[in-house]
Write a protein that holds these residues in place. Structure first.
Motif: not given
Lengths: 370, 432, 307
Positions: C243-266
Motif C-alpha cells: 500500500l505504501v510503496f506501490l501506491s503511486g503507481a496506480g492500479q496497474t501495479v496492484e498486488v493480490v492482497t490489494q485487489r482482495l481488499l477492493s473486492i469487498v464491494g461497495s
C-alpha cells in the motif's frame, strides 16, 4: 586501490606502471559497466509499456541477477588487491550490504522516531515528554496496554503450548505428516484472507434469522442465544487472539516437533524402562532438551504478537475496546497524522520488547561461536 | 578456478544485459506510438468511491473524453484516506483527487500540496453553486475544491406498498414518528432497520444520526459551535441529542435485532429488510445514496416501491434542516488538461449521465431535474438545492482525531453499551 | 505401572495410541473447519450465502457454482440501467494481472534478502573483524522494530531518489524489513557448520568468497529454503508495504492482497466473491509451502536445537 603485490623483478618500471594503470582501469571499468547496465534495467522497468509478462520476467532476472552480480563484481575487485587489503575489505563485502540496508531501513528510522516522539504533531516544536504523558493518560491507550498484555500472554502461551501438545501427539501418531500439514496450512494465509475466514466464523444474525456463522449455529443448536462475538466485551479480545493462535500454532509445532526428534531415543527408552509415565518423560526429559527451541519459538511469536495489527485492523478496526498498541500507532501515524504520538507508541513497543531480546542475546552468549 | 569465476561473471553480465536488450526494443515501440497521436494526454483521478459508483462516474466522464480526446482515468480505493496521504508524501499524487472531508482538503492545502483553482474555474463555481459550497472548498482565501456528486442524509425510507396496506401516514414531527413506531410494534412489526458496520469507517451512520438530531434540537448555530469546539463535546446540548438517539437505537423492540445487530450489519445491507419477503422492518434512515444498495427489482421500480420523507423536526423552531456531505475534487497539478477536467466538473453536462443512472444528487444550480432517474430522486434533489438550512456532515469537519477517530469509535462504544457520559467525556478529552 | 508386564504394557500402548490419534484428529478437524467453510462458500451464489449457513449446502451439492471464481479472475461486472432504459455493463478489475504483479514483487523480495543475509551470516560467523559482536547484537535488536515506524521516513527518502512506485523500491523495502530475521536465522545455521569443514577448504587456498559460494551455500540449502518459505508467505500476504510503496503507481501495479481488499464491494459485503478471492490468493503460498516443506524443519532448527 593500489596493488603492491610482487611483480616479476625482471619487468621494466615503465611496463610495471603501464600494467598497473591498465589493471586499475579495468578495476574501475568493470564495476562501472555493471552499474550502468543495472541502471538501464531500472529505467526500463520503471518506464516500460511492455506486456505484463515480459516485465515480470525481466524484473525478476534483473533484480536477482543484479544483486548477485554486485557481489560478484565486488569480490572480483577485492581479489585484485593484495593480501592485507583483502583482509580488511572482505568483511565489508560480506557484512556491509546487510548492515547498510538494515541501517537505512530500520536503525535510522528508529533513531528518527525517538527524536520525533519528543516533537509535536507536525514535528516542528519540541514538546518534551508531552506525547508520552498523553499516551499514558489516554483512555483508549490504556485499553490498548491492557489488551496488549493479554495478547502477549494468551497469544504466545496459547500458540506455544498448543504447538507443543500437537507436536508431541503427532510424534506418537501414524498421521504425523498429514496432521502437521493441516495445522501448518493457516500460516500461508494472509491476514486479509484470515479476516474473511474468521468474520465468517463469528458472523452474527438476529435470533429470528438463520445463523450463517458456524460458532453461532453451534450455540443456537444447543439452545443458546446467538452472540455477537467480536462486540462482546471483554471476551472479544480473546476471540481475536484465537485467530492469532490459529495462524501461529503451526509455526510453533513445526519447530518444536523437529526439536523433539533430536531427543536421543535411548533417554526415552531408559525412562520407559524405569517405568516413568509418558507425562513424566515429557516433563523431565523432553522439555529440558528442547528448552532453547522453546525460547526461540516463544520469542518469535512474542514479537509477531506485539506487532500484530492486521488482525485487529481487519476484524474490528480497534472498535469495541479491542485496540492494541500497533493499531493505535497506525491510526496516529496514518489517520490522525500525529507523527509525535505515533513515534512515541513505536518507542514504547520497542522498549517493551528489549528485555526479551536481551535474554535471547544472553542465550547466544552461551554458544560456541561467540 | 579463476576462469570459472570469470565465466560466472560474464554470465551474470549477460543476464543483466538481456532485459536491457528487451528494453531497447520496448523503448523503441514506446517512442513510436506517441508519434501517431501526439496529443494523447492523461489525467489521473483518485477517490474513495468504487465499484458501481465508479462505473457511473466513468459514464459521466465519457462525453468529455470523446470531445477533448483527453484520457481521464478514475481509480477508487477502499483505503483512499490513507493512500492519498501516502501518495502526497511519496511525491506521486494523482492529478485530481476526490476528498470526502473538508478537513483533509485544508490539511493538504496548508502543506502546499494542492494547487488553488484558477479564475476560469472559480468563476464557474460562482455562477453555478451557492456560496455554501464555495466556502466548503476554500482555505485561507483560495478556492481549492469543486463539489460534484453530493448527498443529503436526512431521509427516512419505507416500503411504500407495505405502508399503504397497513394504512400508515407519514409523520410530521419526531413525536409522531415515535408514536408510529409504537403503533408498528403493536401491529407485530419491527419499525426500524439500522446497520452501522462500514469496515474501517464504522461509526459514521451513528454520527449522521447524532448530527441530524443536533440540528433539530439545538439549531444550526449551536451545531456550528459544536463543530468548531466552541462548546464542549460533552455539552448538555450534545448529551440531549445522544439521549434521543439512544432511546431509539438501544431499544430491542424498535430496532431489528437490537443494538448488537446494528454493530455488525453493514450499512449497505441494512436497507434490505425493508424489501425482503416477508418485510422485516418498516423504516430506514439514510442518505439518498442508499437507493443504489436496494435490491435490483426495487431499484428499477423506485417510484412505486419506495417511499421517503424528511427526518421530521423535533423542536419546531429549527424545522427540518438538511444534513449532507460530498466529495470535493481538488487538483495536485495545474496542467491545462487538468484544469479542463475541473471546469467540466462544474457543468451540468458532467452530472447528467450519473443523475440518469441514479444514486447521486448534485448541487449545480443549472441542473435539470428531469434528468434524474426517477421523480423520487428529482424530489430529493429539489429538497437539497432549496434547503433553507443546509449543514455539512460535522464529523467530516471536525479534526480527524475526532471526526474519523474518537467520534466514530465512541459511537460504536455507545451502541455496544458504554454510558453516554463516559463516551462524550472521552471524545471531549481527545479533541486536539 | 512399574510392575507392568510386557503384555499389559503393549495393551496400554494401543490404548494410548487410539487416544493420541483421536485427539489429533479432533484438533485437525477444528483447524480445518474455518477454511473449509470459506472453501464451500466460495462455490455458492450470493443470495444463499447470506440466507443460510454453508454447512446446509453440503446436502445440495448440485447448487454449487464456479461463477464466483470466473468473476474474481476475469473481473466483476457492474450493471445499471440508464434513464432511457438501456443497461450499461462495465467490467471491474480482474485478479490475473494482480497475480503477475505479486509474483514480480515476491520472487526478488525473497531471493535478495536471502543472498544478503547469507553473506552477512557467514561474515558474522567466520570472519574476524572489529565490532563484530556489537553489530550482530544490533541486528538481533532490530528484530523488534515494528516496520510501521520506517514507512514514512523511507517514503521521503524514496521521493528524493525517485524509487516510489518502482519494483526496486518495494524489493528493497521487503529486503530491509526481512533482513534482520533472515540474518538471525541463517546465522543460527551457518555458525553450527563444523569448523573442520571450513578449515580444509582454506588449506586448499580457497578465498572466503569461494568457500562461501561453493561450500556454505550448498550446505545451507535447508536453512535458505526455510527462510524462503517464511519470506515468501510474508511478502505474498503483505498489504501494508505494498500500500505504501506501490501506491503511486496506480492500479496497474496492484498486488493480490490489494485487489482482495477492493473486492469487498461497495454494495454490502460480497461474501461469495471475497471467499473465492481469498482462495485464489492462498493457492500459491500453500503450493510453495508444500513444495519446500521438507526443508523447513531442518533449516529452522539447526541452530537452536543444539544450544
Amino acid at each position: 586501490m593500489s596493488n603492491f603485490s610482487m611483480n616479476k623483478t625482471l619487468e621494466k618500471p615503465s611496463q610495471r606502471i603501464l600494467s598497473w594503470i591498465a589493471r586499475l582501469f579495468i578495476s574501475i571499468l568493470v564495476p562501472f559497466v555493471v552499474f550502468v547496465v543495472l541502471y538501464f534495467g531500472f529505467r526500463f522497468l520503471r518506464d516500460s509499456q511492455a506486456p505484463q509478462i515480459v516485465i515480470t520476467i525481466s524484473a525478476i532476472v534483473w533484480g536477482v541477477g543484479g544483486s548477485a552480480a554486485l557481489y560478484g563484481v565486488t569480490n572480483w575487485v577485492i581479489q585484485r588487491t593484495n593480501e592485507s587489503w583483502r583482509k580488511i575489505l572482505t568483511p565489508f563485502m560480506f557484512v556491509g550490504p546487510a548492515v547498510a540496508i538494515l541501517g537505512w531501513y530500520l536503525f535510522i528510522p528508529t533513531i528518527r522516531s525517538l527524536v520525533l516522539s519528543f516533537y509535536d504533531r507536525s514535528s516542528q516544536n519540541f514538546v518534551g515528554f508531552d506525547n508520552y504523558a498523553y499516551l499514558f493518560s489516554d483512555a483508549s491507550m490504556q485499553t490498548a496496554f491492557v489488551n496488549n498484555i493479554i495478547w502477549l500472554v494468551v497469544g504466545t502461551a496459547g500458540s506455544v503450548v498448543l504447538g507443543l501438545i500437537i507436536a508431541l501427539l503427532a510424534d506418537r501418531s501414524r498421521f504425523e505428516k498429514v496432521a502437521k500439514a493441516i495445522i501448518f496450512a493457516p500460516m500461508a494465509i494472509s491476514f486479509v484472507g484470515a479476516g474473511v475466514i474468521w468474520k465468517f466464523m463469528y458472523a452474527y444474525r438476529p435470533v429470528s434469522s438463520n445463523q450463517i456463522g458456524l460458532l453461532n449455529a453451534i450455540v443456537t443448536f444447543f439452545g443458546g442465544d446467538p452472540q455477537n462475538w467480536i462486540v462482546l466485551r471483554p471476551w472479544n479480545t480473546l476471540f481475536l487472539i484465537i485467530i492469532l493462535i490459529w495462524l501461529q500454532t503451526g509455526f510453533a509445532m513445526v519447530v518444536l516437533s523437529a526439536a523433539i526428534k533430536t531427543v536421543p531415543s535411548q533417554f526415552l527408552e531408559a525412562g520407559r524402562i524405569d517405568g516413568a509415565s509418558e507425562l513424566r518423560i515429557i516433563r523431565s526429559i523432553v522439555i529440558p532438551t528442547i528448552k532453547s527451541s522453546l525460547i526461540t519459538v516463544s520469542t518469535t511469536i512474542l514479537l509477531i504478537t506485539l506487532k500484530v495489527f492486521d488482525i485487529v485492523y481487519s476484524m474490528t478496526n480497534g472498535l469495541y475496546g479491542t485496540e492494541v498498541l500497533a493499531s493505535q500507532q497506525y491510526k496516529q501515524m496514518f489517520k490522525f497524522l500525529h507523527y509525535g504520538r505515533g513515534s512515541a507508541i513505536a518507542i514504547i513497543i520497542l522498549v517493551a520488547v528489549t528485555p526479551v531480546i536481551w535474554y535471547n542475546l544472553k542465550q547466544f552468549g552461551n554458544r560456541e561461536v561467540f | 578456478m579463476r576462469s570459472m569465476k570469470r565465466i560466472a561473471v560474464i554470465c551474470m553480465i549477460m543476464l543483466l544485459i538481456a532485459p536491457v536488450m528487451v528494453f531497447a526494443g520496448g523503448k523503441q515501440e514506446a517512442a513510436d506510438t506517441p508519434m501517431e497521436e501526439p496529443t494523447q494526454m492523461t489525467v489521473r483521478m483518485f477517490g474513495a468511491f468504487r465499484g458501481e459508483e465508479a462505473a457511473r462516474f466513468n459514464e459521466a466522464l465519457k462525453p468529455f473524453i470523446e470531445r477533448t480526446g483527453i484520457d481521464v482515468i478514475y481509480e477508487g480505493s477502499p483505503e483512499f484516506e490513507t493512500q492519498i496521504l501516502i501518495q502526497t508524501e511519496a511525491g506521486t499524487p494523482p492529478d485530481i483527487a476526490a476528498l470526502p472531508q473538508p478537513g483533509l482538503m485544508m490539511n493538504l492545502a496548508e502543506r502546499g500540496f494542492l494547487k488553488p483553482l484558477p479564475q476560469s474555474v472559480t468563476s464557474k463555481i460562482d455562477a453555478n453553486y451557492t456560496s455554501a459550497w464555495k466556502d466548503l472548498g476554500s482555505y485561507n482565501g483560495d478556492v481549492y475544491g469543486v463539489f460534484h456528486r453530493v448527498n443529503a442524509k436526512s431521509f427516512v425510507w419505507y416500503p411504500k406498498k407495505e405502508w399503504e396496506a397497513a394504512g400508515y401516514e407519514i409523520p410530521t414531527t419526531w413525536d409522531e414518528m415515535i408514536a408510529l413506531s409504537n403503533q408498528m410494534i403493536k401491529d407485530g412489526k419491527v419499525p426500524w432497520s439500522i446497520g452501522m458496520e462500514s469496515g474501517g469507517a464504522t461509526g459514521w451512520v451513528a454520527t449522521d444520526w447524532m448530527e441530524d438530531i443536533m440540528l433539530r434540537t439545538a439549531g444550526p448555530e449551536v451545531y456550528d459551535k459544536w463543530v468548531n469546539h466552541t462548546i464542549a463535546f460533552d455539552d448538555p446540548a450534545v448529551k440531549k441529542a445522544a439521549t434521543i438517539m439512544t432511546d431509539l437505537w438501544m431499544d430491542d423492540s424498535y430496532v431489528l435485532g437490537g443494538p448488537t445487530n446494528i454493530l455488525t450489519t453493514n450499512f449497505g445491507d441494512a436497507v434490505a429488510p425493508l424489501f425482503s419477503n416477508p418485510t422485516q422492518a418498516m423504516m430506514h434512515r439514510q442518505g439518498n445514496f442508499i437507493t443504489g444498495f436496494m435490491p435490483e427489482a426495487i431499484q428499477s421500480n423506485l417510484v412505486e416501491e419506495v417511499g421517503v420523507f424528511a427526518l421530521p423536526s423535533i423542536d419546531p423552531q429549527w424545522g427540518t434542516p438538511v444534513l449532507g456531505g460530498g466529495d470535493q475534487f481538488v487538483m495536485f497539478s495545474d496542467r491545462p488538461e487538468v484544469i479542463q477536467v475541473m471546469e467540466y466538473l462544474t457543468t451540468w453536462e458532467s452530472c447528467k449521465d450519473w443523475a440518469g443512472a441514479g444514486g447521486a444528487l448534485f448541487p449545480h444550480q443549472d441542473q435539470d431535474f428531469n434528468d434524474y432517474a426517477s421523480t423520487l430522486e428529482a424530489d430529493l434533489a429539489k429538497i437539497l438545492v432549496n434547503a433553507e438550512v443546509f449543514r455539512f456532515d460535522a464529523s467530516d469537519l471536525m479534526p480527524a482525531e475526532v471526526g474519523a477517530g474518537t467520534f466514530w469509535t465512541g459511537m460504536a462504544d455507545l451502541v455496544s453499551g458504554v454510558k453516554i457520559d463516559k463516551v462524550l467525556a472521552q471524545i471531549e478529552k481527545s479533541w486536539p | 505401572m512399574a510392575q507392568a508386564t510386557p503384555k499389559s504394557m503393549k495393551k496400554t500402548k494401543t490404548v494410548q495410541e487410539v487416544i493420541v490419534n483421536a485427539v489429533l484428529i479432533f484438533i485437525c478437524i477444528i483447524w480445518t473447519l474455518p477454511t473449509l467453510g470459506v472453501f464451500v462458500t466460495s462455490f455458492r451464489d450470493r443470495d444463499s450465502v447470506l440466507d443460510n449457513g454453508w454447512w446446509t449446502s453440503l446436502s445440495t451439492p448440485s447448487e454449487f457454482t464456479t461463477q464466483n471464481y470466473s468473476q474474481v479472475l476475469a473481473g466483476k461486472d457492474y450493471s445499471y440501467t440508464k434513464s432511457d432504459g438501456t443497461v450499461v455493463v462495465s467490467r471491474g478489475d480482474n485478479m490475473l494481472g494482480a497475480f503477475l504483479n505479486s509474483i514480480t514483487v515476491t520472487i526478488p523480495s525473497v531471493i535478495i534478502p536471502i543472498l544478503i543475509a547469507a553473506f552477512a551470516a557467514y561474515g558474522f560467523a567466520w570472519l574476524d573483524f572489529p565490532g563484530r559482536k556489537i553489530l550482530f547484537g544490533c541486528i538481533v535488536g532490530l528484530l523488534v522494530v515494528p516496520l510501521q515506524i520506517a514507512l514514512i521516513p523511507i517514503l521521503r527518502d524514496y521521493m528524493k531518489i525517485g524509487l516510489n512506485g518502482s519494483y526496486l523500491g518495494i524489493w528493497l523495502a521487503h529486503t530491509g524489513f526481512g533482513l534482520a530475521l533472515a540474518t538471525y536465522l541463517l546465522f543460527n545455521y551457518i555458525s553450527t557448520i563444523p569448523r573442520s569443514i571450513m578449515e580444509s577448504a582454506f588449506l586448499d587456498g580457497a578465498s572466503h568468497f569461494t568457500t562461501f559460494v561453493r561450500l556454505i551455500l550448498p550446505l545451507s540449502v535447508p536453512a535458505l529454503a526455510s527462510f524462503a518459505i517464511f519470506q515468501f508467505i510474508w511478502v505474498w500476504n503483505d498489504l501494508l508495504v505494498a500500500l505504501v510503496f506501490l501506491s503511486g503507481a496506480g492500479q496497474t501495479v496492484e498486488v493480490v492482497t490489494q485487489r482482495l481488499l477492493s473486492i469487498v464491494g461497495s454494495r454490502g459485503q460480497d461474501w461469495h466473491l471475497l471467499t473465492a478471492g481469498a482462495f485464489v490468493s492462498m493457492l500459491l503460498p500453500l503450493t510453495v509451502f508444500f513444495a519446500l516443506q521438507r526443508f523447513f524443519v531442518r533449516g529452522l532448527m539447526a541452530g537452536s536445537v543444539k544450544g
